[in-house]
Scaffold this active site. Structure first.
Site, short mmCIF file in Angstrom:
data_model
loop_
_atom_site.label_atom_id
_atom_site.label_comp_id
_atom_site.label_asym_id
_atom_site.label_seq_id
_atom_site.Cartn_x
_atom_site.Cartn_y
_atom_site.Cartn_z
N ASP A 8 39.35 36.97 34.66
CA ASP A 8 40.19 37.44 35.78
C ASP A 8 41.65 37.36 35.36
O ASP A 8 42.00 36.65 34.41
CB ASP A 8 39.96 36.58 37.04
CG ASP A 8 40.78 37.07 38.24
OD1 ASP A 8 40.67 38.27 38.57
OD2 ASP A 8 41.52 36.27 38.83
N SER A 9 42.49 38.08 36.11
CA SER A 9 43.93 38.03 35.83
C SER A 9 44.47 36.61 36.05
O SER A 9 45.50 36.26 35.48
CB SER A 9 44.65 38.99 36.77
OG SER A 9 44.42 38.60 38.11
N TYR A 40 47.83 41.29 38.27
CA TYR A 40 47.60 42.61 37.69
C TYR A 40 47.72 43.71 38.76
O TYR A 40 47.93 44.87 38.43
CB TYR A 40 46.17 42.70 37.13
CG TYR A 40 45.93 42.08 35.78
CD1 TYR A 40 46.83 41.22 35.16
CD2 TYR A 40 44.73 42.37 35.10
CE1 TYR A 40 46.56 40.66 33.92
CE2 TYR A 40 44.46 41.82 33.85
CZ TYR A 40 45.38 40.97 33.26
OH TYR A 40 45.09 40.43 32.03
N GLY A 41 47.52 43.32 40.00
CA GLY A 41 47.33 44.29 41.08
C GLY A 41 48.47 45.26 41.31
O GLY A 41 48.27 46.33 41.87
N CYS A 71 37.21 40.62 38.34
CA CYS A 71 38.50 41.07 38.87
C CYS A 71 38.33 42.54 39.22
O CYS A 71 37.95 43.35 38.35
CB CYS A 71 39.56 40.89 37.80
SG CYS A 71 41.17 41.56 38.22
N ASN A 72 38.58 42.88 40.48
CA ASN A 72 38.40 44.27 40.90
C ASN A 72 39.42 45.19 40.25
O ASN A 72 39.11 46.31 39.87
CB ASN A 72 38.54 44.36 42.42
CG ASN A 72 37.37 43.74 43.13
OD1 ASN A 72 36.39 44.40 43.41
ND2 ASN A 72 37.44 42.45 43.40
N THR A 73 40.65 44.69 40.11
CA THR A 73 41.72 45.51 39.53
C THR A 73 41.37 45.87 38.09
O THR A 73 41.49 47.02 37.68
CB THR A 73 43.06 44.74 39.60
OG1 THR A 73 43.21 44.22 40.92
CG2 THR A 73 44.22 45.64 39.27
N GLU A 156 48.05 32.56 44.82
CA GLU A 156 48.39 31.95 43.52
C GLU A 156 49.42 30.84 43.67
O GLU A 156 49.46 29.91 42.88
CB GLU A 156 48.92 33.02 42.54
CG GLU A 156 47.85 33.99 42.04
CD GLU A 156 47.14 33.55 40.77
OE1 GLU A 156 47.75 32.91 39.91
OE2 GLU A 156 45.93 33.85 40.64
N CYS A 190 38.91 41.95 46.43
CA CYS A 190 39.75 41.25 45.44
C CYS A 190 39.21 39.83 45.39
O CYS A 190 39.00 39.21 46.44
CB CYS A 190 41.21 41.25 45.88
SG CYS A 190 42.25 40.17 44.87
N THR A 191 39.01 39.32 44.20
CA THR A 191 38.34 38.02 44.07
C THR A 191 39.22 36.85 44.50
O THR A 191 38.74 35.72 44.59
CB THR A 191 37.82 37.82 42.63
OG1 THR A 191 38.91 38.01 41.71
CG2 THR A 191 36.72 38.81 42.31
N HIS A 192 40.49 37.11 44.77
CA HIS A 192 41.35 36.06 45.32
C HIS A 192 41.16 35.89 46.84
O HIS A 192 41.46 34.84 47.39
CB HIS A 192 42.83 36.41 45.12
CG HIS A 192 43.35 36.13 43.75
ND1 HIS A 192 42.98 36.87 42.65
CD2 HIS A 192 44.23 35.20 43.30
CE1 HIS A 192 43.62 36.41 41.59
NE2 HIS A 192 44.38 35.39 41.95
N1 DGL Z 1 41.57 38.99 41.51
C1 DGL Z 1 41.98 40.30 41.18
C2 DGL Z 1 41.08 41.34 41.83
O1 DGL Z 1 39.93 41.06 42.15
C3 DGL Z 1 43.40 40.71 41.45
C4 DGL Z 1 44.48 39.77 41.21
C5 DGL Z 1 45.72 40.38 40.68
O2 DGL Z 1 46.42 41.15 41.36
O3 DGL Z 1 46.00 40.05 39.55
O4 DGL Z 1 41.49 42.46 42.00
#
Ligand code: DGL
Length: 272
Positions: A8-9, A40-41, A71-73, A156, A190-192
């Site tokens: 993940d990011s 990353y988003g 990570c979805n992104t 974060e 988004c996994t966050h």
């Molecule tokens: N956890 C990441 C996701 O599932 C995104 C986090 C990010 O923006 O870096 O998209």
């Protein structure tokens, strides 16, 4: 044989790793969080692809034969190119999987009204990966998206449960629900975002079901490993977990408890 790589990011993928470890504890896992370059988003397609590929190569160097982009992104921006273009050249016998496809295969089953909402990063929303992929499995499903660029920084930085977060949470709930009064299911794409569950439940109408990806990814991986014994047999099984981060290990270990449920003992690595 090698561990299953989970990438993940930053910290978000730990919400997926937690479920994987709980349901498939026999495997070894190596988690890599690119915390130094997170989030990353809000980054461009090219940048997310470049960073993700570098991290996947690092996990390959560590012996992973199977890597999950938790990570979805990264899944939206990099998975297809890595699978089609890079893997045949770099490591034709290894596999990289994402979290979008398994989610889109089942998400239609959750909704009665056939109207679903998705909260995700700007990158994931702009890629249109969810509406496109969902359309393949559930063509009659109406998909409404809302990008929440502040949610990952709030999580974060550990500010997501404070009163200051409420403004951004309520704003995006409003923006999503105004798009259709028939939405009965909302996916946290988004996994966050599972870290925001408490607040989301507080502010979201109670008839709306909130879906997270952890269990969906577990079932999909279980199924994949049964269908691909040639990959399964190359996943080591000593029930071990290691953590790597591109930022400070102390920072990672302090925050990881929030996402993973217990404190990690991570190692800082360099990505070139
Ligand atoms: N956890 C990441 C996701 O599932 C995104 C986090 C990010 O923006 O870096 O998209």
């Amino acid at each position: 044989m090698g561990p299953i790589g989970v990438f993940d990011s930053g910290f978000g993928g730990l919400t997926i790793l937690k479920e994987l470890h709980q349901h498939l504890p026999q495997y070894d896992y190596l988690y890599l969080g690119d915390n130094a370059r997170s989030p990353y988003g809000t980054r461009s397609f090219e940048t997310v692809y470049k960073y993700t590929l570098q991290c996947v190569e690092k996990l390959f160097d560590e012996g992973c034969n199977l890597v999950i982009l938790a990570c979805n992104t990264a899944s939206a921006h990099a998975l297809r190119s890595i699978q089609m273009r890079d893997l045949p050249r770099l490591a034709p016998d290894r596999r990289v999987l994402g979290v979008i496809r398994p989610t889109t295969e089942v998400i239609g089953r959750y909704s009665q009204t056939k109207h679903i909402g998705i909260f995700a990063t700007k990158g994931t929303v702009n890629s249109k990966s969810y509406p496109i992929e969902i359309g393949k499995f559930f063509p009659d499903l109406k998909v409404f998206q809302e990008a929440c660029p502040m949610w990952v920084p709030l999580v974060e930085n550990g500010e997501h449960l404070d009163a200051g977060a409420d403004y951004f949470i309520q704003k995006h709930i409003r923006n999503l629900l105004v798009q259709s009064s028939r939405i009965d299911t909302v996916l946290l794409g988004c996994t966050h975002y599972p870290l925001l569950m408490h607040k989301l439940k507080e502010f979201m109408p109670t008839h709306i079901r909130i879906v997270t990806q952890g269990e969906i990814v577990v079932h999909s991986l279980e199924d994949y490993l049964v269908r691909h014994p040639e990959i399964e047999s190359r996943c080591s099984k000593n029930a071990g977990i290691r953590f790597q981060t591109t930022e400070s290990a102390a920072f990672f270990d302090e925050q990881s408890e929030l996402f993973f449920g217990k404190r990690s003992s991570s190692e800082q690595i360099q990505i070139h």
